[in-house]
Design an enzyme around this catalytic site. Sequence first.
Site, PDB file in Angstrom:
ATOM      1  N   SER A  80      36.815  45.033 -16.570  1.00 16.96           N
ATOM      2  CA  SER A  80      36.734  44.538 -15.196  1.00 16.96           C
ATOM      3  C   SER A  80      35.305  44.221 -14.773  1.00 16.96           C
ATOM      4  O   SER A  80      35.073  43.288 -14.004  1.00 16.96           O
ATOM      5  CB  SER A  80      37.340  45.567 -14.231  1.00 16.96           C
ATOM      6  N   THR A 134      35.370  45.740  -9.862  1.00 15.54           N
ATOM      7  CA  THR A 134      35.509  44.375  -9.347  1.00 15.54           C
ATOM      8  C   THR A 134      34.792  44.175  -8.016  1.00 15.54           C
ATOM      9  O   THR A 134      33.957  43.270  -7.901  1.00 15.54           O
ATOM     10  CB  THR A 134      36.991  43.985  -9.242  1.00 15.54           C
ATOM     11  N   HIS A 283      47.800  49.685 -16.568  1.00 15.08           N
ATOM     12  CA  HIS A 283      47.233  50.678 -17.477  1.00 15.08           C
ATOM     13  C   HIS A 283      48.236  51.805 -17.759  1.00 15.08           C
ATOM     14  O   HIS A 283      48.280  52.345 -18.864  1.00 15.08           O
ATOM     15  CB  HIS A 283      45.957  51.286 -16.882  1.00 15.08           C
ATOM     16  N   ASP A 325      40.741  38.820 -13.169  1.00 12.84           N
ATOM     17  CA  ASP A 325      39.641  38.869 -14.126  1.00 12.84           C
ATOM     18  C   ASP A 325      40.150  39.180 -15.533  1.00 12.84           C
ATOM     19  O   ASP A 325      39.425  38.993 -16.509  1.00 12.84           O
ATOM     20  CB  ASP A 325      38.539  39.859 -13.706  1.00 12.84           C
ATOM     21  N   HIS A 326      41.418  39.623 -15.650  1.00  8.02           N
ATOM     22  CA  HIS A 326      42.043  39.880 -16.942  1.00  8.02           C
ATOM     23  C   HIS A 326      43.497  40.252 -16.718  1.00  8.02           C
ATOM     24  O   HIS A 326      43.914  40.520 -15.584  1.00  8.02           O
ATOM     25  CB  HIS A 326      41.340  41.039 -17.672  1.00  8.02           C
ATOM     26  N   HIS A 429      43.456  46.412 -21.431  1.00  7.52           N
ATOM     27  CA  HIS A 429      43.529  45.001 -21.078  1.00  7.52           C
ATOM     28  C   HIS A 429      43.955  44.174 -22.291  1.00  7.52           C
ATOM     29  O   HIS A 429      43.886  44.648 -23.427  1.00  7.52           O
ATOM     30  CB  HIS A 429      42.157  44.496 -20.601  1.00  7.52           C
TER      31      HIS A 429
END
Length: 476
Positions: A80, A134, A283, A325-326, A429
Amino acid sequence: MGPSPNEHQGPASETLSRSFLQFLHETTAADGSGKSLLNTTVWSSLSSGYNGLPLGTTPLDSIQIGMSRTRSSNSLVTDSAAGATAFSSSIKTYNGAIAVEPVSKTPVGTVLEAAKSQGYATGLVATSRITHATPAAFYSHVVDRNEIAQFLVGNGPRGQVVDIALGGGLCFFLPNSTERSCRTDGSDLLADAETRGYTVLKGMKALEEWHADKGHEQSAPVLGFFADDHMDYEIDRQQITVLADEQPSLKEMAKHALDHLQNQNDKGFFLMVEGSRIDMAGHNNDPTGHISDILAYHTTIAFLKNWVDEANANGSPTMLISVSDHETGGLSLARQLGTKYPEYLWYPDALANATHSTSWLGEKIAHYPDVTRQWLKDEIYEKGLGITDVSEAEIDHLWPQRTNGYRANRILADAISRRAQLGWSTAGHSGVDVNLYAYGINATGLVGNHENTEIGHHIAHAMGLDLDAVTLGLNK
Protein backbone atom coordinates in the site's frame (compact mmCIF):
# COMPACT_ATOMS: atom_id res chain seq x y z
CA MET A 1 -10.28 18.96 -8.37
CA GLY A 2 -12.71 17.09 -6.20
CA PRO A 3 -12.92 13.79 -4.36
CA SER A 4 -10.32 11.13 -5.19
CA PRO A 5 -11.51 7.92 -3.54
CA ASN A 6 -9.43 4.76 -3.13
CA GLU A 7 -11.06 1.40 -2.60
CA HIS A 8 -8.58 -1.51 -2.43
CA GLN A 9 -10.53 -3.91 -4.60
CA GLY A 10 -9.75 -5.75 -7.80
CA PRO A 11 -12.02 -6.47 -10.77
CA ALA A 12 -13.36 -9.66 -9.17
CA SER A 13 -14.49 -7.71 -6.09
CA GLU A 14 -16.49 -5.31 -8.25
CA THR A 15 -18.18 -8.29 -9.92
CA LEU A 16 -18.80 -9.82 -6.48
CA SER A 17 -20.68 -6.73 -5.34
CA ARG A 18 -22.71 -6.45 -8.54
CA SER A 19 -23.74 -10.11 -8.44
CA PHE A 20 -24.59 -9.90 -4.74
CA LEU A 21 -26.83 -6.88 -5.34
CA GLN A 22 -28.45 -8.73 -8.27
CA PHE A 23 -29.21 -11.66 -5.95
CA LEU A 24 -30.78 -9.33 -3.35
CA HIS A 25 -32.81 -7.63 -6.10
CA GLU A 26 -34.15 -10.92 -7.47
CA THR A 27 -35.03 -12.37 -4.06
CA THR A 28 -38.38 -11.57 -2.47
CA ALA A 29 -38.24 -10.50 1.17
CA ALA A 30 -39.66 -12.96 3.69
CA ASP A 31 -41.69 -10.28 5.51
CA GLY A 32 -44.70 -10.63 3.20
CA SER A 33 -44.30 -7.13 1.75
CA GLY A 34 -43.63 -8.41 -1.75
CA LYS A 35 -40.55 -6.17 -1.94
CA SER A 36 -37.22 -7.35 -3.19
CA LEU A 37 -34.76 -8.26 -0.47
CA LEU A 38 -32.54 -5.41 -1.67
CA ASN A 39 -35.23 -2.84 -0.88
CA THR A 40 -35.49 -4.05 2.72
CA THR A 41 -31.75 -3.84 3.47
CA VAL A 42 -29.49 -0.93 4.38
CA TRP A 43 -28.35 -1.03 0.74
CA SER A 44 -31.76 -0.06 -0.66
CA SER A 45 -30.29 3.20 -2.02
CA LEU A 46 -28.37 1.08 -4.54
CA SER A 47 -31.57 -0.44 -5.97
CA SER A 48 -31.84 2.26 -8.67
CA GLY A 49 -29.16 0.44 -10.63
CA TYR A 50 -31.44 -2.62 -10.83
CA ASN A 51 -34.87 -1.13 -11.47
CA GLY A 52 -36.23 -2.13 -14.87
CA LEU A 53 -32.98 -3.82 -15.87
CA PRO A 54 -32.52 -7.58 -16.43
CA LEU A 55 -28.97 -7.28 -15.05
CA GLY A 56 -28.15 -4.35 -12.83
CA THR A 57 -25.25 -1.95 -12.45
CA THR A 58 -23.38 -0.36 -9.57
CA PRO A 59 -22.56 3.36 -9.22
CA LEU A 60 -19.03 2.59 -10.43
CA ASP A 61 -20.01 0.69 -13.58
CA SER A 62 -21.05 3.72 -15.59
CA ILE A 63 -17.81 5.59 -14.90
CA GLN A 64 -15.21 2.92 -15.59
CA ILE A 65 -12.80 4.31 -18.15
CA GLY A 66 -9.76 2.05 -17.94
CA MET A 67 -7.33 0.04 -15.84
CA SER A 68 -4.32 0.82 -13.67
CA ARG A 69 -1.06 -1.18 -13.55
CA THR A 70 0.12 -1.61 -9.99
CA ARG A 71 3.73 -2.87 -9.65
CA SER A 72 6.20 -1.00 -7.42
CA SER A 73 9.82 -0.14 -8.17
CA ASN A 74 11.15 -3.31 -6.53
CA SER A 75 8.34 -5.85 -6.90
CA LEU A 76 5.71 -7.06 -9.34
CA VAL A 77 3.31 -7.01 -6.36
CA THR A 78 3.04 -3.64 -4.65
CA ASP A 79 2.27 -2.86 -1.03
CA SER A 80 0.00 0.00 0.00
CA ALA A 81 2.84 2.42 0.76
CA ALA A 82 4.39 2.22 -2.71
CA GLY A 83 0.99 1.96 -4.42
CA ALA A 84 -0.34 5.09 -2.75
CA THR A 85 2.91 6.97 -3.42
CA ALA A 86 2.36 6.41 -7.15
CA PHE A 87 -0.91 8.35 -6.85
CA SER A 88 0.32 11.00 -4.42
CA SER A 89 3.75 11.75 -5.92
CA SER A 90 3.58 10.26 -9.41
CA ILE A 91 6.68 8.09 -8.89
CA LYS A 92 7.40 4.39 -8.49
CA THR A 93 9.03 3.64 -5.14
CA TYR A 94 9.85 0.48 -3.19
CA ASN A 95 7.50 -1.48 -0.98
CA GLY A 96 7.37 0.05 2.49
CA ALA A 97 8.34 3.57 1.39
CA ILE A 98 5.95 6.48 1.78
CA ALA A 99 6.48 9.46 -0.53
CA VAL A 100 10.25 9.02 -0.77
CA GLU A 101 12.46 8.54 -3.83
CA PRO A 102 13.45 4.86 -4.23
CA VAL A 103 17.25 5.30 -4.61
CA SER A 104 18.18 8.34 -2.52
CA LYS A 105 15.26 7.80 -0.10
CA THR A 106 14.75 11.54 -0.01
CA PRO A 107 11.23 13.01 0.27
CA VAL A 108 9.20 13.83 -2.83
CA GLY A 109 6.32 16.28 -2.99
CA THR A 110 2.72 15.06 -3.01
CA VAL A 111 -0.36 16.37 -4.76
CA LEU A 112 -1.89 17.20 -1.37
CA GLU A 113 1.15 19.22 -0.25
CA ALA A 114 1.32 21.00 -3.59
CA ALA A 115 -2.40 21.75 -3.47
CA LYS A 116 -2.07 23.24 0.00
CA SER A 117 0.93 25.37 -0.99
CA GLN A 118 -0.96 26.72 -3.99
CA GLY A 119 -4.02 27.81 -2.03
CA TYR A 120 -6.32 24.79 -2.23
CA ALA A 121 -8.00 23.29 0.82
CA THR A 122 -7.07 19.66 1.55
CA GLY A 123 -8.70 16.70 3.24
CA LEU A 124 -8.39 12.99 4.02
CA VAL A 125 -11.02 10.43 4.99
CA ALA A 126 -10.29 6.77 5.80
CA THR A 127 -11.94 3.89 7.63
CA SER A 128 -8.49 2.67 8.70
CA ARG A 129 -6.37 4.61 11.13
CA ILE A 130 -5.63 7.93 9.47
CA THR A 131 -1.89 7.18 9.78
CA HIS A 132 -2.18 4.03 7.66
CA ALA A 133 -0.08 3.76 4.51
CA THR A 134 -2.53 5.06 1.92
CA PRO A 135 -3.64 8.31 3.60
CA ALA A 136 -0.11 8.80 4.99
CA ALA A 137 1.38 8.80 1.50
CA PHE A 138 -0.36 12.11 0.81
CA TYR A 139 1.02 14.06 3.80
CA SER A 140 4.13 12.31 5.19
CA HIS A 141 7.55 11.09 4.08
CA VAL A 142 9.08 8.05 5.78
CA VAL A 143 11.47 5.36 4.63
CA ASP A 144 9.66 2.57 6.47
CA ARG A 145 6.26 3.77 7.81
CA ASN A 146 7.59 5.14 11.12
CA GLU A 147 6.43 8.22 12.98
CA ILE A 148 3.74 9.16 10.50
CA ALA A 149 1.45 10.80 13.07
CA GLN A 150 3.86 13.71 13.66
CA PHE A 151 3.24 14.96 10.11
CA LEU A 152 -0.53 15.09 10.56
CA VAL A 153 -0.36 17.48 13.51
CA GLY A 154 1.93 19.91 11.70
CA ASN A 155 5.30 18.62 12.94
CA GLY A 156 6.56 17.84 9.44
CA PRO A 157 8.82 20.07 7.33
CA ARG A 158 5.87 21.83 5.68
CA GLY A 159 3.84 22.36 8.84
CA GLN A 160 0.07 21.95 8.67
CA VAL A 161 -0.89 20.63 5.23
CA VAL A 162 -4.21 18.83 5.92
CA ASP A 163 -7.30 20.95 6.65
CA ILE A 164 -9.51 18.05 7.71
CA ALA A 165 -8.70 14.41 8.46
CA LEU A 166 -11.36 11.94 9.59
CA GLY A 167 -10.86 8.26 10.45
CA GLY A 168 -9.44 5.94 13.08
CA GLY A 169 -6.11 5.77 14.86
CA LEU A 170 -6.52 7.86 18.02
CA CYS A 171 -4.07 5.66 19.94
CA PHE A 172 -1.15 6.83 17.77
CA PHE A 173 -1.63 10.39 19.02
CA LEU A 174 -1.74 9.62 22.76
CA PRO A 175 1.35 9.49 25.02
CA ASN A 176 2.42 6.04 26.17
CA SER A 177 1.57 7.02 29.74
CA THR A 178 -2.12 6.66 28.84
CA GLU A 179 -3.89 3.30 28.77
CA ARG A 180 -5.18 3.57 25.20
CA SER A 181 -1.88 4.66 23.63
CA CYS A 182 -0.14 2.80 20.79
CA ARG A 183 2.94 5.02 20.95
CA THR A 184 6.35 3.96 22.23
CA ASP A 185 7.15 7.44 23.54
CA GLY A 186 5.56 10.10 25.69
CA SER A 187 4.59 12.49 22.88
CA ASP A 188 1.08 13.90 23.30
CA LEU A 189 0.28 14.75 19.70
CA LEU A 190 -3.30 15.79 20.46
CA ALA A 191 -1.98 18.44 22.84
CA ASP A 192 0.48 19.52 20.12
CA ALA A 193 -2.36 19.78 17.63
CA GLU A 194 -4.59 21.81 19.94
CA THR A 195 -1.68 24.17 20.70
CA ARG A 196 -1.39 24.75 16.96
CA GLY A 197 -5.09 25.60 16.70
CA TYR A 198 -6.49 22.29 15.50
CA THR A 199 -10.03 21.28 16.39
CA VAL A 200 -9.83 17.72 17.73
CA LEU A 201 -12.99 15.61 17.57
CA LYS A 202 -13.14 12.33 19.47
CA GLY A 203 -16.18 10.23 18.65
CA MET A 204 -19.46 10.55 16.79
CA LYS A 205 -21.05 12.86 19.38
CA ALA A 206 -18.21 15.36 19.06
CA LEU A 207 -18.54 15.27 15.26
CA GLU A 208 -22.27 15.94 15.43
CA GLU A 209 -21.83 18.80 17.92
CA TRP A 210 -19.09 20.33 15.77
CA HIS A 211 -21.41 20.22 12.77
CA ALA A 212 -24.37 21.61 14.75
CA ASP A 213 -22.17 24.51 15.91
CA LYS A 214 -21.28 25.20 12.25
CA GLY A 215 -17.69 24.12 12.82
CA HIS A 216 -17.44 23.23 9.14
CA GLU A 217 -17.67 26.96 8.38
CA GLN A 218 -14.63 27.76 10.53
CA SER A 219 -11.04 27.87 9.29
CA ALA A 220 -9.39 25.81 12.04
CA PRO A 221 -7.92 22.51 10.78
CA VAL A 222 -9.83 19.45 12.00
CA LEU A 223 -8.72 16.03 13.25
CA GLY A 224 -11.56 13.58 13.84
CA PHE A 225 -11.00 10.16 15.45
CA PHE A 226 -13.71 7.50 15.71
CA ALA A 227 -11.69 4.48 16.87
CA ASP A 228 -8.48 3.86 18.76
CA ASP A 229 -7.11 1.87 15.82
CA HIS A 230 -8.98 0.98 12.61
CA MET A 231 -12.68 1.73 12.41
CA ASP A 232 -15.10 -1.20 12.37
CA TYR A 233 -16.04 -3.13 9.27
CA GLU A 234 -19.32 -1.78 7.90
CA ILE A 235 -21.22 -4.99 8.76
CA ASP A 236 -20.02 -4.65 12.39
CA ARG A 237 -20.56 -0.87 12.52
CA GLN A 238 -24.22 -1.41 11.71
CA GLN A 239 -24.60 -3.64 14.77
CA ILE A 240 -23.20 -1.13 17.30
CA THR A 241 -25.77 -0.56 20.05
CA VAL A 242 -23.71 1.43 22.58
CA LEU A 243 -24.11 5.10 21.70
CA ALA A 244 -20.62 6.00 22.93
CA ASP A 245 -19.12 3.50 20.46
CA GLU A 246 -21.07 4.79 17.45
CA GLN A 247 -19.03 5.47 14.31
CA PRO A 248 -19.88 7.46 11.18
CA SER A 249 -20.11 5.70 7.84
CA LEU A 250 -17.67 6.38 5.03
CA LYS A 251 -20.36 8.41 3.27
CA GLU A 252 -21.04 10.49 6.40
CA MET A 253 -17.34 11.27 6.86
CA ALA A 254 -17.01 12.22 3.19
CA LYS A 255 -19.99 14.57 3.51
CA HIS A 256 -18.58 16.26 6.63
CA ALA A 257 -15.22 16.69 4.91
CA LEU A 258 -16.82 18.24 1.83
CA ASP A 259 -18.90 20.60 3.96
CA HIS A 260 -15.73 21.82 5.63
CA LEU A 261 -13.54 22.04 2.53
CA GLN A 262 -15.97 23.99 0.37
CA ASN A 263 -16.14 26.65 3.09
CA GLN A 264 -12.38 27.20 3.29
CA ASN A 265 -11.80 29.26 0.14
CA ASP A 266 -13.05 29.95 -3.37
CA LYS A 267 -10.18 28.21 -5.16
CA GLY A 268 -11.20 24.62 -4.53
CA PHE A 269 -9.91 21.59 -2.72
CA PHE A 270 -8.31 18.15 -2.91
CA LEU A 271 -9.96 15.33 -0.94
CA MET A 272 -8.81 11.70 -0.69
CA VAL A 273 -11.46 9.23 0.53
CA GLU A 274 -10.41 5.65 1.26
CA GLY A 275 -12.65 2.62 1.84
CA SER A 276 -9.73 1.15 3.75
CA ARG A 277 -11.27 -1.93 5.29
CA ILE A 278 -12.14 -3.48 1.92
CA ASP A 279 -8.44 -4.32 1.81
CA MET A 280 -8.29 -5.70 5.35
CA ALA A 281 -11.18 -8.07 4.76
CA GLY A 282 -9.31 -9.25 1.68
CA HIS A 283 -6.26 -9.96 3.84
CA ASN A 284 -8.51 -12.06 6.09
CA ASN A 285 -10.12 -13.75 3.04
CA ASP A 286 -13.41 -12.72 4.69
CA PRO A 287 -16.23 -12.28 2.15
CA THR A 288 -18.67 -10.84 4.72
CA GLY A 289 -16.46 -7.92 5.74
CA HIS A 290 -15.32 -7.51 2.14
CA ILE A 291 -18.78 -7.26 0.56
CA SER A 292 -20.22 -4.95 3.24
CA ASP A 293 -17.41 -2.43 2.91
CA ILE A 294 -17.56 -2.55 -0.90
CA LEU A 295 -21.28 -1.76 -0.74
CA ALA A 296 -20.58 1.09 1.69
CA TYR A 297 -18.07 2.36 -0.86
CA HIS A 298 -20.68 2.14 -3.64
CA THR A 299 -23.08 4.17 -1.49
CA THR A 300 -20.35 6.78 -1.02
CA ILE A 301 -19.59 6.88 -4.75
CA ALA A 302 -23.28 7.44 -5.57
CA PHE A 303 -23.31 10.38 -3.15
CA LEU A 304 -20.06 11.80 -4.55
CA LYS A 305 -21.25 11.54 -8.16
CA ASN A 306 -24.30 13.64 -7.29
CA TRP A 307 -22.05 16.10 -5.45
CA VAL A 308 -19.77 16.40 -8.51
CA ASP A 309 -22.80 16.97 -10.76
CA GLU A 310 -24.02 19.82 -8.56
CA ALA A 311 -20.57 21.38 -8.27
CA ASN A 312 -20.02 21.37 -12.04
CA ALA A 313 -23.53 22.68 -12.67
CA ASN A 314 -22.76 25.56 -10.29
CA GLY A 315 -19.59 26.48 -12.14
CA SER A 316 -17.00 24.78 -9.88
CA PRO A 317 -14.94 22.43 -12.11
CA THR A 318 -14.76 19.14 -10.22
CA MET A 319 -13.40 15.70 -11.04
CA LEU A 320 -13.87 12.39 -9.24
CA ILE A 321 -11.28 9.60 -9.61
CA SER A 322 -11.74 6.15 -8.08
CA VAL A 323 -8.98 3.56 -8.20
CA SER A 324 -7.31 0.90 -6.05
CA ASP A 325 -3.61 0.91 -5.28
CA HIS A 326 -3.72 -2.92 -5.53
CA GLU A 327 -5.97 -5.97 -5.29
CA THR A 328 -6.01 -7.96 -2.05
CA GLY A 329 -6.66 -11.66 -1.50
CA GLY A 330 -6.54 -12.94 -5.07
CA LEU A 331 -10.32 -13.33 -5.10
CA SER A 332 -12.02 -15.61 -7.61
CA LEU A 333 -15.77 -15.97 -8.10
CA ALA A 334 -15.80 -19.78 -8.29
CA ARG A 335 -13.91 -22.36 -6.30
CA GLN A 336 -13.04 -25.97 -6.93
CA LEU A 337 -13.77 -27.82 -3.69
CA GLY A 338 -12.66 -31.32 -4.70
CA THR A 339 -10.88 -33.30 -7.36
CA LYS A 340 -13.90 -33.60 -9.66
CA TYR A 341 -14.33 -31.18 -12.54
CA PRO A 342 -15.75 -28.01 -10.90
CA GLU A 343 -19.20 -26.56 -11.20
CA TYR A 344 -19.43 -23.18 -12.92
CA LEU A 345 -21.07 -21.56 -9.92
CA TRP A 346 -20.74 -19.31 -6.94
CA TYR A 347 -23.47 -18.71 -4.37
CA PRO A 348 -24.20 -15.13 -3.22
CA ASP A 349 -27.02 -16.40 -1.00
CA ALA A 350 -24.39 -17.94 1.30
CA LEU A 351 -23.38 -14.40 2.31
CA ALA A 352 -26.85 -12.94 2.77
CA ASN A 353 -27.51 -13.95 6.39
CA ALA A 354 -24.15 -13.07 7.94
CA THR A 355 -24.37 -10.41 10.66
CA HIS A 356 -20.68 -9.86 11.44
CA SER A 357 -17.23 -10.00 9.91
CA THR A 358 -15.18 -13.09 10.63
CA SER A 359 -12.61 -10.84 12.35
CA TRP A 360 -15.24 -9.64 14.85
CA LEU A 361 -16.45 -13.19 15.40
CA GLY A 362 -12.91 -14.50 15.88
CA GLU A 363 -12.29 -11.92 18.60
CA LYS A 364 -15.63 -12.75 20.20
CA ILE A 365 -14.59 -16.40 20.47
CA ALA A 366 -11.15 -15.55 21.87
CA HIS A 367 -12.59 -13.31 24.60
CA TYR A 368 -15.68 -15.32 25.50
CA PRO A 369 -15.25 -16.84 28.99
CA ASP A 370 -17.16 -20.08 28.50
CA VAL A 371 -16.87 -21.38 24.93
CA THR A 372 -18.70 -24.63 24.22
CA ARG A 373 -19.17 -26.56 20.99
CA GLN A 374 -22.90 -25.80 21.03
CA TRP A 375 -22.21 -22.09 21.63
CA LEU A 376 -19.94 -22.07 18.58
CA LYS A 377 -22.69 -23.66 16.48
CA ASP A 378 -25.45 -21.35 17.69
CA GLU A 379 -23.77 -18.00 18.28
CA ILE A 380 -20.89 -18.00 15.82
CA TYR A 381 -21.84 -20.12 12.85
CA GLU A 382 -25.62 -19.67 12.79
CA LYS A 383 -26.18 -16.18 14.24
CA GLY A 384 -22.87 -14.74 13.12
CA LEU A 385 -22.42 -16.25 9.64
CA GLY A 386 -25.87 -17.62 8.81
CA ILE A 387 -24.44 -21.15 8.54
CA THR A 388 -26.99 -23.75 9.70
CA ASP A 389 -25.23 -26.91 8.48
CA VAL A 390 -21.91 -26.70 10.34
CA SER A 391 -20.34 -30.14 10.72
CA GLU A 392 -18.69 -31.72 13.72
CA ALA A 393 -15.48 -31.85 11.70
CA GLU A 394 -15.61 -28.04 11.29
CA ILE A 395 -16.10 -27.59 15.03
CA ASP A 396 -13.16 -29.96 15.60
CA HIS A 397 -11.04 -27.77 13.32
CA LEU A 398 -12.01 -24.55 15.12
CA TRP A 399 -11.88 -25.88 18.69
CA PRO A 400 -8.06 -25.82 19.19
CA GLN A 401 -7.96 -22.20 17.96
CA ARG A 402 -10.72 -20.89 20.20
CA THR A 403 -8.30 -18.69 22.20
CA ASN A 404 -6.62 -17.23 19.09
CA GLY A 405 -8.83 -14.58 17.51
CA TYR A 406 -6.89 -14.31 14.25
CA ARG A 407 -6.73 -18.04 13.57
CA ALA A 408 -10.39 -18.47 14.48
CA ASN A 409 -11.19 -15.63 12.06
CA ARG A 410 -9.35 -17.38 9.20
CA ILE A 411 -11.14 -20.68 9.87
CA LEU A 412 -14.53 -18.94 9.85
CA ALA A 413 -13.65 -17.03 6.69
CA ASP A 414 -12.85 -20.28 4.92
CA ALA A 415 -16.10 -21.86 6.12
CA ILE A 416 -18.31 -19.18 4.58
CA SER A 417 -16.09 -18.79 1.49
CA ARG A 418 -16.39 -22.52 0.77
CA ARG A 419 -20.17 -22.36 1.02
CA ALA A 420 -20.25 -19.39 -1.34
CA GLN A 421 -17.64 -21.10 -3.57
CA LEU A 422 -15.38 -18.07 -3.42
CA GLY A 423 -11.67 -18.70 -3.86
CA TRP A 424 -8.72 -16.79 -2.39
CA SER A 425 -5.14 -17.28 -3.55
CA THR A 426 -3.32 -15.23 -0.90
CA ALA A 427 -3.62 -13.45 2.45
CA GLY A 428 -1.63 -10.61 0.88
CA HIS A 429 -1.84 -8.51 -2.26
CA SER A 430 -1.84 -9.70 -5.87
CA GLY A 431 -0.29 -8.12 -8.94
CA VAL A 432 -3.36 -7.79 -11.18
CA ASP A 433 -4.38 -4.60 -12.96
CA VAL A 434 -7.23 -2.81 -11.16
CA ASN A 435 -10.24 -0.93 -12.48
CA LEU A 436 -9.93 2.82 -13.04
CA TYR A 437 -12.95 5.10 -12.75
CA ALA A 438 -13.30 8.83 -13.39
CA TYR A 439 -16.19 11.29 -13.59
CA GLY A 440 -16.62 14.98 -14.20
CA ILE A 441 -14.21 17.57 -15.62
CA ASN A 442 -11.13 16.15 -17.42
CA ALA A 443 -12.19 12.56 -16.70
CA THR A 444 -11.60 11.43 -20.29
CA GLY A 445 -7.89 12.12 -19.92
CA LEU A 446 -7.59 8.81 -18.08
CA VAL A 447 -9.21 6.57 -20.71
CA GLY A 448 -7.17 3.40 -21.28
CA ASN A 449 -4.68 1.26 -19.39
CA HIS A 450 -2.24 3.36 -17.33
CA GLU A 451 0.70 3.00 -15.01
CA ASN A 452 -0.47 4.05 -11.55
CA THR A 453 1.98 6.97 -11.65
CA GLU A 454 0.05 8.48 -14.55
CA ILE A 455 -2.96 8.93 -12.26
CA GLY A 456 -0.90 11.11 -9.93
CA HIS A 457 0.37 13.04 -12.93
CA HIS A 458 -3.18 13.54 -14.20
CA ILE A 459 -4.29 14.95 -10.85
CA ALA A 460 -1.32 17.34 -10.76
CA HIS A 461 -1.92 18.46 -14.34
CA ALA A 462 -5.67 18.97 -13.85
CA MET A 463 -5.06 21.14 -10.77
CA GLY A 464 -2.01 22.94 -12.14
CA LEU A 465 0.19 21.65 -9.31
CA ASP A 466 3.98 21.96 -9.15
CA LEU A 467 5.23 18.87 -7.30
CA ASP A 468 8.86 19.61 -8.16
CA ALA A 469 8.72 22.87 -6.23
CA VAL A 470 7.47 21.01 -3.17
CA THR A 471 10.20 18.39 -3.55
CA LEU A 472 12.88 21.08 -3.71
CA GLY A 473 11.51 22.69 -0.57
CA LEU A 474 11.42 19.38 1.30
CA ASN A 475 15.07 18.69 0.52
CA LYS A 476 16.52 22.08 1.47
